[in-house]
Write a protein that holds these residues in place. Sequence first.
Motif, PDB file in Angstrom:
ATOM      1  N   ASN A 177       0.854  -1.189   0.000  1.00  0.00           N
ATOM      2  CA  ASN A 177       0.000   0.000   0.000  1.00  0.00           C
ATOM      3  C   ASN A 177       0.887   1.235   0.000  1.00  0.00           C
ATOM      4  O   ASN A 177       1.665   1.453   0.940  1.00  0.00           O
ATOM      5  CB  ASN A 177      -0.901  -0.035   1.246  1.00  0.00           C
ATOM      6  N   GLY A 178       0.752   2.050  -1.029  1.00  0.00           N
ATOM      7  CA  GLY A 178       1.611   3.232  -1.159  1.00  0.00           C
ATOM      8  C   GLY A 178       1.448   4.240  -0.042  1.00  0.00           C
ATOM      9  O   GLY A 178       2.318   5.094   0.165  1.00  0.00           O
ATOM     10  N   ALA A 179       0.339   4.173   0.684  1.00  0.00           N
ATOM     11  CA  ALA A 179       0.114   5.098   1.797  1.00  0.00           C
ATOM     12  C   ALA A 179       0.710   4.578   3.100  1.00  0.00           C
ATOM     13  O   ALA A 179       0.641   5.254   4.128  1.00  0.00           O
ATOM     14  CB  ALA A 179      -1.383   5.357   1.976  1.00  0.00           C
ATOM     15  N   SER A 180       1.263   3.374   3.077  1.00  0.00           N
ATOM     16  CA  SER A 180       1.862   2.782   4.277  1.00  0.00           C
ATOM     17  C   SER A 180       3.290   3.285   4.448  1.00  0.00           C
ATOM     18  O   SER A 180       4.095   3.224   3.512  1.00  0.00           O
ATOM     19  CB  SER A 180       1.843   1.255   4.156  1.00  0.00           C
ATOM     20  N   ILE A 181       3.600   3.733   5.655  1.00  0.00           N
ATOM     21  CA  ILE A 181       4.968   4.199   5.943  1.00  0.00           C
ATOM     22  C   ILE A 181       5.955   3.049   5.747  1.00  0.00           C
ATOM     23  O   ILE A 181       7.044   3.227   5.187  1.00  0.00           O
ATOM     24  CB  ILE A 181       5.056   4.752   7.382  1.00  0.00           C
ATOM     25  N   THR A 182       5.560   1.851   6.176  1.00  0.00           N
ATOM     26  CA  THR A 182       6.428   0.676   6.033  1.00  0.00           C
ATOM     27  C   THR A 182       6.738   0.414   4.561  1.00  0.00           C
ATOM     28  O   THR A 182       7.897   0.185   4.178  1.00  0.00           O
ATOM     29  CB  THR A 182       5.752  -0.565   6.647  1.00  0.00           C
ATOM     30  N   THR A 183       5.682   0.470   3.713  1.00  0.00           N
ATOM     31  CA  THR A 183       5.879   0.240   2.275  1.00  0.00           C
ATOM     32  C   THR A 183       6.767   1.316   1.673  1.00  0.00           C
ATOM     33  O   THR A 183       7.666   1.027   0.867  1.00  0.00           O
ATOM     34  CB  THR A 183       4.525   0.204   1.545  1.00  0.00           C
ATOM     35  N   GLN A 184       6.533   2.570   2.046  1.00  0.00           N
ATOM     36  CA  GLN A 184       7.338   3.668   1.499  1.00  0.00           C
ATOM     37  C   GLN A 184       8.804   3.521   1.895  1.00  0.00           C
ATOM     38  O   GLN A 184       9.702   3.762   1.080  1.00  0.00           O
ATOM     39  CB  GLN A 184       6.776   5.014   1.953  1.00  0.00           C
TER      40      GLN A 184
END
Length: 451
Positions: A51-58
């Motif tokens: 999910n692009g809105a996830s800090i972890t993913t970013q």
Amino acid sequence: MNVIVIGCGKVGTALASQLVAENHNVVLVDMSAEKLDKVSQDIDAIRLVGNGASITTQREAGIQTADIFISVTNSDELNLLCCLIARKVGHCHTIARVRNPIYSNEIGFIKEQMGISMIINPELAAANEISRVLRFPSAIQIDTFAKGKIELLKFKVKHEFGLDGLSVMEIDNKYHCDVLISGVERGDEVAIPDGKYIIHDEDMVSIIASPENSAAFFRKIGLKTNQVSSTMIVGGGTIAYYLARLLESMKIRVKIIEQSRERCEELSEKLENTIVIHGDGTDKNLLIEEGLGTVESFVTLTNIDEENVFLSLYARDNSDAKLVTKVNRLAFDELISRMDLGSLIYPKYITADYILQYVRAMQNSIGSNVETLYHILDGRAEALEFRIRDESEVTSKTLMELSLKSNLLIAAIMRGGKITIPRGQDRIMCGDTVVVVTSQKGLHDIRDILK
């Protein structure tokens, strides 16, 4: 540069492909592993499911070292949220795709308050593109350089122009309009022509010139140069709304045919000087009754590519209108481009090009001097605008003295606001803006034009 792209739909994939081709490091993020798997293996980008809105993913995508973060998912709100989080977690430029007209009057506020570098509205960008070709209906496509002072125009050669069998040099000597024939498409063949190249009827010819000189050239060969006075639009979606607004401001009479009564009422309330017809735009009798035979331009903006194509073919055979055809899917673009449908509008390409222009402008501050880049000749060549900031082995010598790469033209030089179509004795100087047309990919600096 390090670039993160959120969303691997048509725009995200087109962006990733071009960014990789321009030697950027790209991470492509999407929540669907299936979508990421479908992305061509030719695109050398890192693929990340998340999910692009996830800090972890970013963070996993490398937000701490990213230069640019681009969110082009199908949700405006998600794109804005992704960019907001990216601004907080990283220190990069952020770009969001925002499509809903509700936000169109609030873009400045959103950018300022959320710290977003750029917001792109695909429908508004497409409408601007269409309004540009309706201003100059003889051209199939118009791209601009040097803030509009140099134009790249594409048109189809017809028998009545009297160009058939003439070489590029003969056309130049005959018309004296200071334009440069920079590209020719003939069937599946494309060429960057020299002076001996022979032009034939039905060729698609691209020219580079100042707006005044291109208009003079078109007048001399018998092409219409003034804007259309009326247009009929089939399909009353968001692009139609933006386009009607633009055309109203240009004093062009507009008629929209839309199938949904509810949408017709909405458009009637928002557009003061546009006639909105409730009806089926694929009904041939309705089109004739509403003036297809006399209208000066005909724009197909339904959500179905096949409808747009067939409507334009019908209008081509039943009117003299300037045709504009919207195409969403890119799978059959080569076939469609051979069907004589007037100006083809690909909103996905337009959106990607706008974003790429921003990326290139950013890159200028860290070394590259490419100001603008357009893909021409069916994507097989490029027209690039360079800003000459420093002396180099390219400056001060005559063009004749330079050892240029093959299939490359120095098409225009702007110096002190004056446009020159250069000849062998001309020189490139510091402070110039130079337009180069070439089939050689990957030019980043003006010195790359040399062998």
